[in-house]
Motif scaffolding. Structure first.
Motif, PDB file in Angstrom:
ATOM      1  N   LEU A  11     -32.172 -42.638   1.127  1.00 45.39           N
ATOM      2  CA  LEU A  11     -30.998 -42.958   0.314  1.00 45.39           C
ATOM      3  C   LEU A  11     -29.821 -43.298   1.220  1.00 45.39           C
ATOM      4  CD1 LEU A  11     -31.028 -40.065  -2.347  1.00 45.39           C
ATOM      5  CD2 LEU A  11     -31.812 -42.420  -2.675  1.00 45.39           C
ATOM      6  N   THR A  13     -25.632 -43.941   0.253  1.00 47.04           N
ATOM      7  CA  THR A  13     -24.608 -44.038  -0.789  1.00 47.04           C
ATOM      8  C   THR A  13     -23.241 -43.748  -0.185  1.00 47.04           C
ATOM      9  OG1 THR A  13     -24.562 -41.695  -1.433  1.00 47.04           O
ATOM     10  CG2 THR A  13     -26.315 -43.069  -2.404  1.00 47.04           C
ATOM     11  N   THR A  22     -26.782 -37.221   0.639  1.00 48.83           N
ATOM     12  CA  THR A  22     -26.470 -37.619  -0.733  1.00 48.83           C
ATOM     13  C   THR A  22     -26.868 -36.536  -1.720  1.00 48.83           C
ATOM     14  OG1 THR A  22     -26.675 -39.984  -0.242  1.00 48.83           O
ATOM     15  CG2 THR A  22     -26.970 -39.314  -2.532  1.00 48.83           C
ATOM     16  N   GLN A  23     -28.066 -35.976  -1.577  1.00 50.84           N
ATOM     17  CA  GLN A  23     -28.530 -34.933  -2.488  1.00 50.84           C
ATOM     18  C   GLN A  23     -27.608 -33.713  -2.460  1.00 50.84           C
ATOM     19  OE1 GLN A  23     -32.435 -34.822  -0.610  1.00 50.84           O
ATOM     20  NE2 GLN A  23     -33.420 -35.251  -2.577  1.00 50.84           N
ATOM     21  N   GLY A 190     -24.990 -48.419  -3.835  1.00 45.09           N
ATOM     22  CA  GLY A 190     -25.956 -47.532  -3.208  1.00 45.09           C
ATOM     23  C   GLY A 190     -27.276 -48.239  -2.960  1.00 45.09           C
ATOM     24  N   GLY A 192     -31.711 -47.098  -2.326  1.00 46.73           N
ATOM     25  CA  GLY A 192     -32.715 -46.053  -2.200  1.00 46.73           C
ATOM     26  C   GLY A 192     -34.115 -46.626  -2.170  1.00 46.73           C
ATOM     27  N   SER A 300     -29.348 -46.909  -8.948  1.00 42.52           N
ATOM     28  CA  SER A 300     -29.200 -45.635  -9.662  1.00 42.52           C
ATOM     29  C   SER A 300     -30.510 -44.882  -9.860  1.00 42.52           C
ATOM     30  CB  SER A 300     -28.522 -45.875 -11.017  1.00 42.52           C
ATOM     31  OG  SER A 300     -27.228 -46.404 -10.855  1.00 42.52           O
ATOM     32  N   VAL A 303     -31.644 -42.980  -6.731  1.00 42.76           N
ATOM     33  CA  VAL A 303     -30.758 -41.843  -6.472  1.00 42.76           C
ATOM     34  C   VAL A 303     -31.077 -40.708  -7.442  1.00 42.76           C
ATOM     35  CG1 VAL A 303     -28.370 -41.057  -6.343  1.00 42.76           C
ATOM     36  CG2 VAL A 303     -28.947 -43.367  -5.595  1.00 42.76           C
TER      37      VAL A 303
END
Length: 343
Positions: A11, A13, A22-23, A190, A192, A300, A303
């Motif tokens: 990922l 972002t 990010t998480q 973003g 991913g 999206s 993510v």
């Protein structure tokens, strides 16, 4: 056949240029919303969730490539070309609208950034379906794995609404959140990528992130600004497919939405939910990625997959394992997609 397994995630972002960053940022409730130099119809600065290290003058394609190349590199890191045969690649990009972008430039830039020693098969054309695109890509990837055409598939989504031209377009169309428009969206961006493996070919990748139980797509005949959200035609049809595919299996415990936060999307979900209550979490637990990243478009769903994987792992550590979740996204043009993932 056992469902395919997610074995790798990358990922990038505005909240972090790695999956873990990010998480953790999303789990902590962090956001990166800030004023831009673009004004809305009331003369107020448009707020956006954009990577601050990139020059505001950077084009949409340049922003997408910067984020996409980093997410791709993270997802492919550590793969040994000698142990791979062919990896089918599926890429979701923004839908076609009044903001044309050079899809070939973005696709080529991502392909050229990958290690040339890796046997990546980019023959599938990019899917231009915005927030629904990754689900169409996952559906195609799962079918390729199930048919035996491949044992590994790479699926990605890349988007940006934060270049100057996109911000101006959204503001001129009355879509951006502001004092004069409390029902608007916050532009985001973003990228991913996930690596999906046939269950028997997942050894050597470490603990799996999750399993892809089902995917479904549908199409609403009218675009966002013309359709009646009370009808929820495309979303109802897509949830119905997932409901049938999940028949006899545990009910998902969480719903992850890839929508923008604008109220028509919420009304559409309410109506589609009532027609497919057996699929929905009870109690109705939901998360919307726009609350953390704004509208990250085609990025999206990946993510949200990362958020779901993080939640699965956290629940397992806490001794209260969560079994499965349902995710969905719908594009302004009418494309709809969703999926069910399990720990």
């Amino acid at each position: 056949m056992s469902p395919p397994i997610f074995v790798k995630l990358g990922l990038a972002t505005p909240l972090g240029l790695s999956a873990r960053a990010t998480q953790c940022a999303i789990a902590a409730g962090l956001t990166g919303f800030a004023d831009t130099d673009v004004a809305d119809s009331a003369g107020e600065p448009v707020r956006a969730s954009r990577l601050s290290s990139l020059d505001p003058a950077t084009t949409r394609e340049e922003r997408m490539l910067f984020l996409g190349q980093r997410a791709l590199a993270e997802c492919l890191a550590g793969l040994d070309p000698r142990r791979l045969t062919s990896v089918a690649c599926y890429l979701a990009l923004p839908e076609r609208d009044a903001r044309p972008f050079n899809e070939a430039y973005v696709a080529r830039g991502l392909r050229d950034a990958a290690d040339p020693a890796l046997p990546l098969d980019w023959s599938a054309r990019p899917i231009l379906a915005g927030r629904a695109g990754v689900f169409a890509a996952l559906e195609a990837a799962a079918a390729a794995i199930a048919s035996g055409r491949t044992s590994l598939a790479l699926v990605g989504g890349v988007d940006s609404h934060c270049d100057h031209a996109s911000l101006q377009h959204l503001a001129a169309g009355g879509r951006t959140l502001g004092k004069s428009n409390p029902d608007g969206l916050i532009p985001g961006e973003g990228a991913g990528f996930v690596l999906l493996a046939r269950a028997g070919a997942a050894s050597g990748f470490g603990a799996p992130l999750g399993r892809l139980i089902a995917c479904a797509t549908s199409q609403d005949s009218l675009p966002f600004n013309k359709r009646n959200p009370m009808h929820a035609v495309g979303l109802t049809a897509m949830f119905r497919q997932l409901r049938h595919l999940n028949a006899g299996q545990p009910r998902p415990q969480h719903l992850y939405s890839c929508q923008t936060g604008e109220s028509p999307w919420a009304r559409e979900l309410s109506n589609a939910y009532l027609r497919n209550a057996e699929l929905m979490p009870e109690p109705f637990r939901t998360s919307i990625i726009a609350g953390s990243l704004g509208d990250a478009g085609a990025a999206s769903p990946v993510v949200q997959l990362g958020v779901a994987f993080y939640a699965f792992a956290a629940a397992w550590r806490a001794g209260t394992p969560a079994d499965r979740a349902v995710l969905y996204g719908a594009a302004d043009s009418g494309s709809v997609g969703g999926g069910i993932v399990a720990h």
